[in-house]
Scaffold this motif. Structure first.
Motif, mmCIF file in Angstrom:
data_model
loop_
_atom_site.group_PDB
_atom_site.id
_atom_site.type_symbol
_atom_site.label_atom_id
_atom_site.label_comp_id
_atom_site.label_asym_id
_atom_site.label_seq_id
_atom_site.Cartn_x
_atom_site.Cartn_y
_atom_site.Cartn_z
ATOM 1 N N VAL A 198 52.639 3.197 52.889
ATOM 2 C CA VAL A 198 51.301 2.610 52.820
ATOM 3 C C VAL A 198 50.990 1.964 54.162
ATOM 4 O O VAL A 198 51.900 1.646 54.929
ATOM 5 N N GLU A 199 49.724 1.779 54.442
ATOM 6 C CA GLU A 199 49.340 1.258 55.752
ATOM 7 C C GLU A 199 48.581 -0.056 55.688
ATOM 8 O O GLU A 199 48.394 -0.713 56.715
ATOM 9 N N VAL A 200 48.126 -0.441 54.501
ATOM 10 C CA VAL A 200 47.308 -1.641 54.370
ATOM 11 C C VAL A 200 48.057 -2.703 53.575
ATOM 12 O O VAL A 200 48.589 -2.424 52.497
ATOM 13 N N VAL A 201 48.130 -3.910 54.096
ATOM 14 C CA VAL A 201 48.787 -5.015 53.401
ATOM 15 C C VAL A 201 47.914 -5.500 52.251
ATOM 16 O O VAL A 201 46.706 -5.670 52.397
ATOM 17 N N PHE A 202 48.524 -5.706 51.097
ATOM 18 C CA PHE A 202 47.792 -6.204 49.942
ATOM 19 C C PHE A 202 47.349 -7.651 50.153
ATOM 20 O O PHE A 202 48.081 -8.465 50.708
ATOM 21 N N LYS A 203 46.167 -7.941 49.661
ATOM 22 C CA LYS A 203 45.673 -9.311 49.587
ATOM 23 C C LYS A 203 45.812 -9.795 48.144
ATOM 24 O O LYS A 203 46.207 -9.036 47.257
ATOM 25 N N VAL A 204 45.450 -11.053 47.901
ATOM 26 C CA VAL A 204 45.541 -11.605 46.549
ATOM 27 C C VAL A 204 44.744 -10.751 45.574
ATOM 28 O O VAL A 204 45.188 -10.473 44.451
ATOM 29 N N GLN A 205 43.575 -10.298 45.991
ATOM 30 C CA GLN A 205 42.725 -9.474 45.137
ATOM 31 C C GLN A 205 43.445 -8.200 44.698
ATOM 32 O O GLN A 205 43.336 -7.780 43.539
ATOM 33 N N ASP A 206 44.213 -7.593 45.600
ATOM 34 C CA ASP A 206 44.935 -6.359 45.268
ATOM 35 C C ASP A 206 46.013 -6.606 44.218
ATOM 36 O O ASP A 206 46.193 -5.804 43.294
ATOM 37 N N TYR A 207 46.738 -7.713 44.368
ATOM 38 C CA TYR A 207 47.764 -8.039 43.381
ATOM 39 C C TYR A 207 47.131 -8.362 42.031
ATOM 40 O O TYR A 207 47.683 -8.037 40.974
#
Length: 306
Positions: free
Chosen positions: A215-224
């Motif tokens: 994966v190339e994009v770091v998760f933010k709180v919204q993603d979790y």
């Protein structure tokens, strides 16, 4: 040897470390043997690696050290040591007399114990813990079980791995009761606890995927939050109340660990690390890193590059 070796199995790790592999059968993602039979040349110091499997060490007689990230633990006689798939580590041995090593992957746990393995044994998701020195009585009780597991492992029974799975479950229950009976914050059957379990699993997996380039994009709180179909504020409140740490701290600490790993064990540019870890500008990454370590990424790399 590669400086950031990812080990999918103990067989792959031992091949990487140029250790004998004739004791290993990893067809089902499980191994058990006594380290005295490996033939380590002592003192032994391993290279750095990141495993994708769980491991238990039952040290009846022996001594050494394990280092995970920047934490070093001494392994002493009559101790039990557990690690899960997580960050880079090394191990060293100065004395090996009677040390049983058991390794297994998540697929083995789910195939032969339970698909809800983390519901029954939430300690499998525990953060890095030091080896536990246990009583003689407890060590003897688990020794009887792991020796029976080893006997089955060396046998030819048609139901070999289902039997091992049942015995391993007994071992896990004993360890859970004796060592992790008061494990906090995750409690079985609690919805908030399951949210924490899922978050920690996704956090670990996501950063492994980042490191592997999946994966190339770091998760933010919204993603979790989206991953569990929760409102981000609710997820944040649950994580803070159950663990004592805000979710942004969990993410920041994991980001910092990965940043240190990439700076130490890779040759990619700081600009590449910046984008890999989800920062839009190198200056933002540098400020983040210096805030948490007191030094810049450039200075850290010069001081720690392996």
């Amino acid at each position: 040897m590669r400086k950031n070796f990812e080990s999918k199995s103990l067989l792959e790790l031992y091949q990487y470390l140029h250790l004998p592999v004739d004791l290993l059968d990893v067809t089902e993602g499980f191994t058990i043997f006594n380290l005295k039979d490996v033939g380590f040349t002592l003192p032994y110091q391993s290279a750095s690696y990141r495993p994708n499997f769980f491991s238990f060490l039952f040290v009846k007689e022996g001594s050494g050290k394990y280092t995970i990230d920047e934490l070093t633990f001494e392994v002493k006689p009559h101790s039990v040591y557990f690690t899960n798939p997580s960050n880079y580590r090394t191990f060293s041995w100065t004395h090996i007399e009677d040390i049983c090593l058991i390794t297994f992957d998540e697929a083995f746990l789910k195939n032969y114990i339970s698909k809800e393995i983390y519901d029954n044994f939430p300690f499998l998701l525990t953060e890095t813990v030091k080896p536990q020195v246990v009583s003689d009585a407890f060590f003897q009780s688990v020794e009887g079980i792991y020796k029976q597991i080893q006997q089955e492992y060396l046998g030819k029974a048609e139901a070999k791995y289902p039997i091992i799975g049942h015995l391993l479950a007994i071992l896990l229950y004993k360890i859970k009761e004796h060592i992790w009976q008061d494990y906090n914050p995750i409690y079985e059957g609690n919805r908030s606890s399951q949210i924490v379990i899922s978050f920690k699993r996704l956090l670990e997996k996501h950063y492994r995927d980042l490191n592997n380039g999946n994966v190339e994009v770091v998760f933010k709180v919204q993603d979790y939050a989206d991953a569990q179909h929760l409102h981000p504020n609710y997820l944040s409140n649950v994580i803070k109340s159950k663990t004592g740490k805000p979710i942004v701290t969990w993410i920041a600490e994991k980001t910092l660990v990965e940043a240190k790993t990439l700076l130490q064990r890779s040759t990619i540019s700081i600009k590449e690390i910046t984008y890999k870890l989800g920062f839009s500008e190198t200056a933002h990454f540098s400020n983040f890193f210096k805030k948490h370590t007191g030094t810049s990424p450039v200075q850290y790399r010069k001081a720690h590059l392996l």
